[in-house]
Write a protein that holds these residues in place. Structure first.
Motif, PDB file in Angstrom:
ATOM      1  N   UNK A  77       0.810  -1.221   0.000  1.00 47.45           N
ATOM      2  CA  UNK A  77       0.000   0.000   0.000  1.00 47.45           C
ATOM      3  C   UNK A  77       0.844   1.273   0.000  1.00 47.45           C
ATOM      4  N   UNK A  78       2.169   1.095   0.149  1.00 51.20           N
ATOM      5  CA  UNK A  78       3.089   2.243   0.220  1.00 51.20           C
ATOM      6  C   UNK A  78       2.694   3.205   1.337  1.00 51.20           C
ATOM      7  N   UNK A  79       2.514   2.649   2.534  1.00 52.59           N
ATOM      8  CA  UNK A  79       2.124   3.430   3.707  1.00 52.59           C
ATOM      9  C   UNK A  79       3.097   3.149   4.843  1.00 52.59           C
ATOM     10  N   UNK A  80       3.150   4.009   5.863  1.00 48.89           N
ATOM     11  CA  UNK A  80       4.136   3.846   6.942  1.00 48.89           C
ATOM     12  C   UNK A  80       3.765   2.748   7.934  1.00 48.89           C
ATOM     13  N   UNK A  81       4.811   2.308   8.637  1.00 53.08           N
ATOM     14  CA  UNK A  81       4.695   1.279   9.668  1.00 53.08           C
ATOM     15  C   UNK A  81       4.930   1.898  11.039  1.00 53.08           C
ATOM     16  N   UNK A  82       4.053   1.581  11.977  1.00 55.40           N
ATOM     17  CA  UNK A  82       4.194   2.029  13.367  1.00 55.40           C
ATOM     18  C   UNK A  82       4.345   0.789  14.247  1.00 55.40           C
ATOM     19  N   UNK A  83       5.290   0.822  15.173  1.00 57.29           N
ATOM     20  CA  UNK A  83       5.483  -0.291  16.103  1.00 57.29           C
ATOM     21  C   UNK A  83       5.232   0.197  17.523  1.00 57.29           C
ATOM     22  N   UNK A  84       4.456  -0.569  18.277  1.00 53.81           N
ATOM     23  CA  UNK A  84       4.058  -0.175  19.632  1.00 53.81           C
ATOM     24  C   UNK A  84       4.495  -1.246  20.622  1.00 53.81           C
ATOM     25  N   UNK A  85       5.103  -0.842  21.708  1.00 55.07           N
ATOM     26  CA  UNK A  85       5.536  -1.779  22.748  1.00 55.07           C
ATOM     27  C   UNK A  85       4.355  -2.603  23.254  1.00 55.07           C
ATOM     28  N   UNK A  86       4.510  -3.907  23.222  1.00 52.56           N
ATOM     29  CA  UNK A  86       3.458  -4.795  23.721  1.00 52.56           C
ATOM     30  C   UNK A  86       3.173  -4.536  25.186  1.00 52.56           C
ATOM     31  N   UNK A  87       4.221  -4.369  25.986  1.00 49.43           N
ATOM     32  CA  UNK A  87       4.040  -4.173  27.427  1.00 49.43           C
ATOM     33  C   UNK A  87       3.398  -2.822  27.729  1.00 49.43           C
ATOM     34  N   UNK A  88       3.815  -1.786  27.022  1.00 49.45           N
ATOM     35  CA  UNK A  88       3.219  -0.472  27.262  1.00 49.45           C
ATOM     36  C   UNK A  88       1.745  -0.464  26.873  1.00 49.45           C
ATOM     37  N   UNK A  89       1.426  -1.102  25.750  1.00 51.45           N
ATOM     38  CA  UNK A  89       0.023  -1.168  25.335  1.00 51.45           C
ATOM     39  C   UNK A  89      -0.812  -1.940  26.348  1.00 51.45           C
ATOM     40  N   UNK A  90      -0.252  -3.020  26.873  1.00 53.94           N
ATOM     41  CA  UNK A  90      -0.975  -3.814  27.872  1.00 53.94           C
ATOM     42  C   UNK A  90      -1.208  -3.001  29.142  1.00 53.94           C
TER      43      UNK A  90
END
Length: 232
Positions: free
Chosen positions: A90-103
């Motif tokens: 899709x030519x769009x950006x990737x965001x990564x989120x900490x699993x522990x912080x999200x939990x």
């Protein structure tokens, strides 16, 4: 103009996906499957179903977010591969989120008098070890993500001065070790959720915190040990 962020959570036995609006952060939908070792065969189906049920298509997606880890090595690899594939296509950006912080944020958002509590997500890392971190109610990191070998002295400093709320699929191993400490409390049945990943991903997107799609690797926290099968 695309205005959605698609979030993937595959770090635990629960496989989930969520869809948020970037303009206001509203959750449009979430779907999950609680079936172990099903991520590789069902993740794309969950994404398709969620988009169809919310009356959207992939062309409406402006970014993909993925649970960054720590967690299941295989699960994280599956989530990362799917997220990168979508971003490439899709030519769009990737965001990564900490699993522990999200939990932690997932629990803090629904906890009364949260300002007086420290939040301690614990993900099972087998035997008496967990992946863990400690956060305040607003997501400030007090103890960075780390592999912890559990004993009666684990997190002693935090428990001596604060109320500590522990949760996640590794917390049950810690509970008997601190049963006599009045500052330790536990929640059961808390699993990582794409909904929480997406909520944090919306904020990261607005800050322009994107990952290099070509070189992104999940945050495994520990080296992965593999063995070579014996030749008969």
């Amino acid at each position: 103009m695309p205005n959605l962020i698609l979030s993937l959570e595959t770090s635990s036995p629960v496989c989930s996906v969520a869809l948020h609006q970037l303009s206001d952060g509203n959750l449009l939908g979430q779907t999950e499957l609680r079936l172990e070792k099903s991520h590789s065969s069902h993740l794309s189906v969950l994404v398709s179903q969620l988009l169809e049920n919310s009356q959207h298509t992939l062309q409406d997606v402006a970014a993909v977010a993925v649970s960054d880890g720590p967690g299941s090595y295989t699960g994280l690899r599956i989530g990362a591969a799917a997220a990168k594939g979508l971003c490439y296509a899709l030519n769009i950006p990737l965001v990564a989120v900490s699993t522990l912080q999200a939990l932690a944020q997932q629990v803090a958002a629904v906890t009364a008098s949260a300002e007086d509590i420290l939040f301690c997500p614990m993900l099972d890392a087998r035997r008496m070890e967990v992946y863990s971190a400690v956060y305040t109610h607003d997501g400030q990191e007090i103890v960075a993500p780390t592999p912890l070998v559990l004993d009666s002295d684990t997190l002693a400093e935090q428990l001596a001065h604060h109320r500590l709320l522990c949760f996640g699929n590794g917390a049950t191993k810690f509970q008997p070790l601190v049963a006599n400490n009045p500052n330790a409390s536990f929640l059961t049945g808390i699993e990582p959720s794409a909904m929480a990943v997406g909520a944090l991903a919306v904020e990261a997107y607005r800050r322009g915190e994107f990952r290099d799609v070509a070189y992104y690797e999940p945050f495994y926290l520990k080296e992965v040990y593999t063995t070579t099968p014996k030749v008969k």
